[in-house]
Design a protein around this motif. Sequence first.
Motif, mmCIF file in Angstrom:
data_model
loop_
_atom_site.group_PDB
_atom_site.id
_atom_site.type_symbol
_atom_site.label_atom_id
_atom_site.label_comp_id
_atom_site.label_asym_id
_atom_site.label_seq_id
_atom_site.Cartn_x
_atom_site.Cartn_y
_atom_site.Cartn_z
ATOM 1 N N LYS A 111 33.836 3.576 0.527
ATOM 2 C CA LYS A 111 33.109 4.196 1.324
ATOM 3 C C LYS A 111 31.805 5.006 1.300
ATOM 4 O O LYS A 111 30.777 4.937 2.042
ATOM 5 C CB LYS A 111 34.302 5.056 2.253
ATOM 6 N N ARG A 135 24.468 2.488 1.408
ATOM 7 C CA ARG A 135 23.452 1.453 1.622
ATOM 8 C C ARG A 135 22.683 1.650 3.664
ATOM 9 O O ARG A 135 22.061 0.635 3.363
ATOM 10 C CB ARG A 135 24.268 0.496 1.412
ATOM 11 N N ARG A 136 23.984 1.725 4.416
ATOM 12 C CA ARG A 136 23.565 1.653 5.698
ATOM 13 C C ARG A 136 22.376 2.881 5.993
ATOM 14 O O ARG A 136 21.137 2.518 7.018
ATOM 15 C CB ARG A 136 24.864 1.895 6.907
ATOM 16 N N LEU A 137 22.230 3.643 5.581
ATOM 17 C CA LEU A 137 21.136 4.683 5.219
ATOM 18 C C LEU A 137 19.636 4.013 4.863
ATOM 19 O O LEU A 137 19.178 4.525 4.606
ATOM 20 C CB LEU A 137 21.624 5.796 4.941
ATOM 21 N N LYS A 182 27.106 11.427 8.155
ATOM 22 C CA LYS A 182 28.074 10.725 8.424
ATOM 23 C C LYS A 182 29.359 10.203 8.396
ATOM 24 O O LYS A 182 30.046 10.076 9.375
ATOM 25 C CB LYS A 182 27.158 9.100 8.293
ATOM 26 N N HIS A 226 28.720 2.217 0.880
ATOM 27 C CA HIS A 226 28.383 1.752 2.135
ATOM 28 C C HIS A 226 27.279 2.504 3.124
ATOM 29 O O HIS A 226 26.885 2.142 3.868
ATOM 30 C CB HIS A 226 29.632 1.071 2.515
ATOM 31 N N THR A 227 28.484 3.436 2.965
ATOM 32 C CA THR A 227 27.946 4.568 4.339
ATOM 33 C C THR A 227 25.813 5.014 3.554
ATOM 34 O O THR A 227 25.619 4.923 4.350
ATOM 35 C CB THR A 227 28.241 6.103 4.465
#
Length: 132
Positions: A38, A44-46, A65, A41-42
């Motif tokens: 988690k 990576r999305r940023l 987030k 991926h948080t």
Amino acid sequence: MTNYQDVEAYKIGMKYYNDKACCAVVALAVACSVGYGKAFHTLRRLGRVTGQGTPQSMSLAALHKLGYNYKPVPFKNCTISTITRQLDHEKTYLVRVRGHILAVRNGDVIDWSKGRKHRVLMVLEITKKEEA
């Protein structure tokens, strides 16, 4: 709630995500009580690139987030091995040293750098956002 101990999260990062230079991922996972995936991926999305370091601003955005706030904590000149003497043992913190970030939860440094003499540059208290 994920309860990582010392280098367990680093091993998860290397084995399952082929990730290195992942101290921010581990620190977020520990501070926010989420799994490595988690936090990974948080970030990576940023915009975090796997296997590379994470800018401080990106780590702080990821905290929001994940539903957490932070506030700076005053501290006296110290190292990783002595910072826990100055912190409340009931709270969670992110501690920044040169080129590295780590989590301190319940008075315990959860990181490979535990006991090291790296000079502390910044301490942030981490708190869960209140639901409205």
